[in-house]
Design a protein around this motif. Structure first.
Motif, PDB file in Angstrom:
ATOM      1  N   ILE A 115       0.829  -1.205   0.000  1.00 23.13           N
ATOM      2  CA  ILE A 115       0.000   0.000   0.000  1.00 23.13           C
ATOM      3  C   ILE A 115       0.864   1.256   0.000  1.00 23.13           C
ATOM      4  CG2 ILE A 115      -1.455   1.398   1.529  1.00 23.13           C
ATOM      5  CD1 ILE A 115      -3.154  -0.881   2.046  1.00 23.13           C
ATOM      6  N   ALA A 116       2.021   1.203   0.666  1.00 25.40           N
ATOM      7  CA  ALA A 116       2.893   2.379   0.742  1.00 25.40           C
ATOM      8  C   ALA A 116       3.254   2.897  -0.639  1.00 25.40           C
ATOM      9  CB  ALA A 116       4.151   2.045   1.532  1.00 25.40           C
ATOM     10  N   GLU A 117       3.319   1.988  -1.615  1.00 26.10           N
ATOM     11  CA  GLU A 117       3.674   2.395  -2.971  1.00 26.10           C
ATOM     12  C   GLU A 117       2.586   3.258  -3.604  1.00 26.10           C
ATOM     13  OE1 GLU A 117       4.382  -1.218  -5.048  1.00 26.10           O
ATOM     14  OE2 GLU A 117       6.039  -1.856  -3.746  1.00 26.10           O
ATOM     15  N   SER A 118       1.347   3.138  -3.127  1.00 32.07           N
ATOM     16  CA  SER A 118       0.237   3.899  -3.709  1.00 32.07           C
ATOM     17  C   SER A 118      -0.529   4.645  -2.628  1.00 32.07           C
ATOM     18  CB  SER A 118      -0.698   2.964  -4.470  1.00 32.07           C
ATOM     19  OG  SER A 118      -1.180   1.941  -3.625  1.00 32.07           O
ATOM     20  N   TYR A 119       0.191   5.137  -1.603  1.00 31.56           N
ATOM     21  CA  TYR A 119      -0.487   5.727  -0.452  1.00 31.56           C
ATOM     22  C   TYR A 119      -1.309   6.951  -0.826  1.00 31.56           C
ATOM     23  CZ  TYR A 119       2.574   9.788   0.006  1.00 31.56           C
ATOM     24  OH  TYR A 119       3.214  10.965  -0.202  1.00 31.56           O
ATOM     25  N   ASP A 155       2.027   7.576  18.210  1.00 23.05           N
ATOM     26  CA  ASP A 155       1.078   7.165  17.180  1.00 23.05           C
ATOM     27  C   ASP A 155       1.432   5.726  16.804  1.00 23.05           C
ATOM     28  OD1 ASP A 155      -0.633   6.854  15.070  1.00 23.05           O
ATOM     29  OD2 ASP A 155       0.073   8.582  13.933  1.00 23.05           O
ATOM     30  N   ALA A 156       0.699   4.772  17.381  1.00 23.34           N
ATOM     31  CA  ALA A 156       1.015   3.349  17.227  1.00 23.34           C
ATOM     32  C   ALA A 156       0.274   2.793  16.020  1.00 23.34           C
ATOM     33  CB  ALA A 156       0.607   2.589  18.488  1.00 23.34           C
ATOM     34  N   GLY A 157       1.038   2.304  15.034  1.00 29.30           N
ATOM     35  CA  GLY A 157       0.442   1.912  13.770  1.00 29.30           C
ATOM     36  C   GLY A 157       0.185   3.145  12.927  1.00 29.30           C
ATOM     37  N   CYS A 158       1.190   4.005  12.819  1.00 31.76           N
ATOM     38  CA  CYS A 158       1.021   5.349  12.257  1.00 31.76           C
ATOM     39  C   CYS A 158       0.849   5.368  10.747  1.00 31.76           C
ATOM     40  CB  CYS A 158       2.205   6.226  12.639  1.00 31.76           C
ATOM     41  SG  CYS A 158       3.781   5.738  11.888  1.00 31.76           S
ATOM     42  N   GLY A 159       1.158   4.263  10.067  1.00 27.52           N
ATOM     43  CA  GLY A 159       1.093   4.296   8.612  1.00 27.52           C
ATOM     44  C   GLY A 159       2.031   5.343   8.053  1.00 27.52           C
ATOM     45  N   THR A 160       1.513   6.225   7.213  1.00 25.36           N
ATOM     46  CA  THR A 160       2.349   7.271   6.625  1.00 25.36           C
ATOM     47  C   THR A 160       2.424   8.520   7.488  1.00 25.36           C
ATOM     48  OG1 THR A 160       0.467   8.077   5.325  1.00 25.36           O
ATOM     49  CG2 THR A 160       1.913   6.443   4.287  1.00 25.36           C
ATOM     50  N   GLY A 161       1.881   8.461   8.713  1.00 23.11           N
ATOM     51  CA  GLY A 161       2.090   9.534   9.683  1.00 23.11           C
ATOM     52  C   GLY A 161       1.064  10.651   9.684  1.00 23.11           C
ATOM     53  N   ALA A 162      -0.134  10.408   9.148  1.00 21.45           N
ATOM     54  CA  ALA A 162      -1.130  11.485   9.050  1.00 21.45           C
ATOM     55  C   ALA A 162      -1.487  12.056  10.414  1.00 21.45           C
ATOM     56  CB  ALA A 162      -2.388  10.971   8.347  1.00 21.45           C
ATOM     57  N   MET A 195       5.987   1.919   4.975  1.00 21.63           N
ATOM     58  CA  MET A 195       5.143   2.998   5.473  1.00 21.63           C
ATOM     59  C   MET A 195       5.965   4.028   6.246  1.00 21.63           C
ATOM     60  SD  MET A 195       1.861   2.951   4.796  1.00 21.63           S
ATOM     61  CE  MET A 195       0.436   1.925   4.434  1.00 21.63           C
ATOM     62  N   ILE A 196       6.858   3.545   7.081  1.00 23.08           N
ATOM     63  CA  ILE A 196       7.711   4.457   7.859  1.00 23.08           C
ATOM     64  C   ILE A 196       8.592   5.280   6.935  1.00 23.08           C
ATOM     65  CG2 ILE A 196       9.676   4.530   9.462  1.00 23.08           C
ATOM     66  CD1 ILE A 196       6.975   4.194  10.842  1.00 23.08           C
ATOM     67  N   GLU A 197       9.077   4.688   5.879  1.00 18.16           N
ATOM     68  CA  GLU A 197       9.907   5.448   4.944  1.00 18.16           C
ATOM     69  C   GLU A 197       9.099   6.543   4.259  1.00 18.16           C
ATOM     70  OE1 GLU A 197      12.818   7.205   3.124  1.00 18.16           O
ATOM     71  OE2 GLU A 197      13.066   5.673   4.681  1.00 18.16           O
ATOM     72  N   VAL A 198       7.833   6.262   3.916  1.00 18.38           N
ATOM     73  CA  VAL A 198       6.984   7.309   3.348  1.00 18.38           C
ATOM     74  C   VAL A 198       6.782   8.433   4.361  1.00 18.38           C
ATOM     75  CG1 VAL A 198       4.666   7.858   2.518  1.00 18.38           C
ATOM     76  CG2 VAL A 198       5.794   5.779   1.734  1.00 18.38           C
ATOM     77  N   ALA A 199       6.513   8.064   5.614  1.00 18.64           N
ATOM     78  CA  ALA A 199       6.327   9.081   6.662  1.00 18.64           C
ATOM     79  C   ALA A 199       7.575   9.939   6.820  1.00 18.64           C
ATOM     80  CB  ALA A 199       5.978   8.403   7.984  1.00 18.64           C
ATOM     81  N   ARG A 200       8.734   9.303   6.803  1.00 17.02           N
ATOM     82  CA  ARG A 200       9.987  10.062   6.938  1.00 17.02           C
ATOM     83  C   ARG A 200      10.219  10.971   5.736  1.00 17.02           C
ATOM     84  NH1 ARG A 200      13.493   4.919   9.237  1.00 17.02           N
ATOM     85  NH2 ARG A 200      13.069   5.277  11.467  1.00 17.02           N
ATOM     86  N   TYR A 226       9.869   8.960  13.617  1.00 13.74           N
ATOM     87  CA  TYR A 226       9.278   7.704  13.187  1.00 13.74           C
ATOM     88  C   TYR A 226      10.257   6.552  13.420  1.00 13.74           C
ATOM     89  CZ  TYR A 226       5.975  10.801  10.916  1.00 13.74           C
ATOM     90  OH  TYR A 226       5.046  11.774  10.680  1.00 13.74           O
ATOM     91  N   ALA A 227       9.689   5.378  13.721  1.00 14.14           N
ATOM     92  CA  ALA A 227      10.509   4.191  13.942  1.00 14.14           C
ATOM     93  C   ALA A 227       9.694   2.951  13.586  1.00 14.14           C
ATOM     94  CB  ALA A 227      10.971   4.112  15.393  1.00 14.14           C
ATOM     95  N   VAL A 228      10.381   1.881  13.225  1.00 16.94           N
ATOM     96  CA  VAL A 228       9.721   0.617  12.883  1.00 16.94           C
ATOM     97  C   VAL A 228       9.558  -0.215  14.147  1.00 16.94           C
ATOM     98  CG1 VAL A 228       9.847  -1.516  11.544  1.00 16.94           C
ATOM     99  CG2 VAL A 228      10.672   0.644  10.550  1.00 16.94           C
TER     100      VAL A 228
END
Length: 232
Positions: free
Chosen positions: A7-11, A44-51, A73-78, A90-92
Motif C-alpha cells: 500500500i505504501a507504494e500507492s499511499y 502514534d502506534a500503527g502510524c502508517g504514513t504519519g497522518a 510505510m515508515i519510509e513514506v512518513a519520513r 518515526y521508527a519501525v
C-alpha cells in the motif's frame, strides 16, 4: 506487514479514498475526544504514513513518535517529514512487541487493534500500549465497527466482506477502491472483547466516544468506532 508495504507504494491513492470520511467524521470526532493537543507527548502506534502524527504536531503537540510494523510505510512518513518538516519522529515497531519508547500523555491507535490475529496478540497490543503511557495517560483507538453489514459499501467506498455471523478472531477482507482495488485482511472483534482486553491490561475508564458527521437515517453506519481508555 507485506500488505502495508504494498500500500505504501500507492499511499496517495489510498489517502484520496479515505480523505472525505476522514475529514467529515474521523478527524472531527477524534479531535473533540482528545481536546487541546498543545504540549502533549504522543505515540502514534500503527502510524502508517504519519497522518495523525503530523496533524498533532501541527496542533502543538510536544514529542510525537510514530511507529509502524511496515518499513515501507515508515519510509513514506519520513520522506513526508523531510519535505515538510513538522518535528515528528518515526521508527519501525510492531505494536504487539514494541518496547517502552517513552512515557506518553496519549497513544493514538488508528485502525490497528482490529488487525490482532488472536486474543493473545490483542492482549499484547493492549499491554504494550499501556506500558507506554504515563499515569493518567490516555489511549484513543479507532477500531472496525463490528456492526457493519456484511458486503456493505461504506461512505468512502470501502467494501467490507465479512461472514454473516462472525466470531471473535475471524478473518474478513476490506477492499479499498483504488485502481486497481486494494484488498486487506482484518479480524473481527466484538466491542466487549476489546473492552475486556483493555481492562485486563490495567486500563480504566474504557468507553466509546461519540462520532460526529454521520448522516442521519442510519444509511451509512460508521466505518470505525472510537475507543477511549486511561492508564491508572
Amino acid at each position: 506487514m507485506i500488505e502495508y508495504d504494498r500500500i505504501a507504494e500507492s499511499y496517495l491513492a489510498v489517502e484520496r479514498v479515505f480523505s472525505t470520511y476522514r475529514h467529515l467524521v474521523e478527524l472531527p470526532s477524534f479531535l473533540e475526544a482528545l481536546g487541546p493537543a498543545e504540549g502533549l507527548s504522543v505515540l502514534d502506534a500503527g502510524c502508517g504514513t504519519g497522518a495523525y502524527a503530523r496533524l498533532l504536531r501541527q496542533r502543538g503537540a510536544g514529542r510525537t513518535l510514530g511507529v509502524d510494523s511496515s518499513p515501507a510505510m515508515i519510509e513514506v512518513a519520513r520522506e513526508l517529514e523531510r519535505k515538510e518538516p513538522v518535528g515528528a519522529e518515526y521508527a519501525v515497531h510492531d505494536i504487539a512487541e514494541m518496547p517502552v519508547l517513552g512515557s506518553f500523555d496519549v497513544v493514538v491507535a488508528v485502525a490497528v487493534l482490529h488487525y490482532a490475529d488472536s486474543t493473545a496478540t490483542l492482549a499484547r497490543m493492549c499491554e504494550r500500549t499501556y506500558a507506554n503511557l504515563k499515569s493518567g495517560g490516555r489511549l484513543l483507538a479507532y477500531v472496525a465497527n463490528p456492526a457493519l453489514p456484511p458486503g456493505s459499501a461504506q461512505m468512502n467506498g470501502l467494501v467490507v466482506s465479512r461472514p454473516d455471523d462472525p466470531a471473535d478472531g475471524d478473518t474478513y477482507h476490506l477492499t479499498i477502491p483504488t485502481t486497481p482495488p486494494t484488498t486487506l485482511p482484518a479480524r473481527y472483534w466484538r466491542r466487549g472483547t476489546l473492552e475486556e482486553a483493555l481492562t485486563a491490561s490495567g486500563f480504566q475508564d474504557v468507553s466509546w466516544e461519540p462520532l460526529r458527521g454521520i448522516p442521519d437515517g442510519g444509511i451509512h453506519p460508521p466505518i470505525n468506532l472510537l475507543l477511549s481508555a486511561r492508564r491508572n
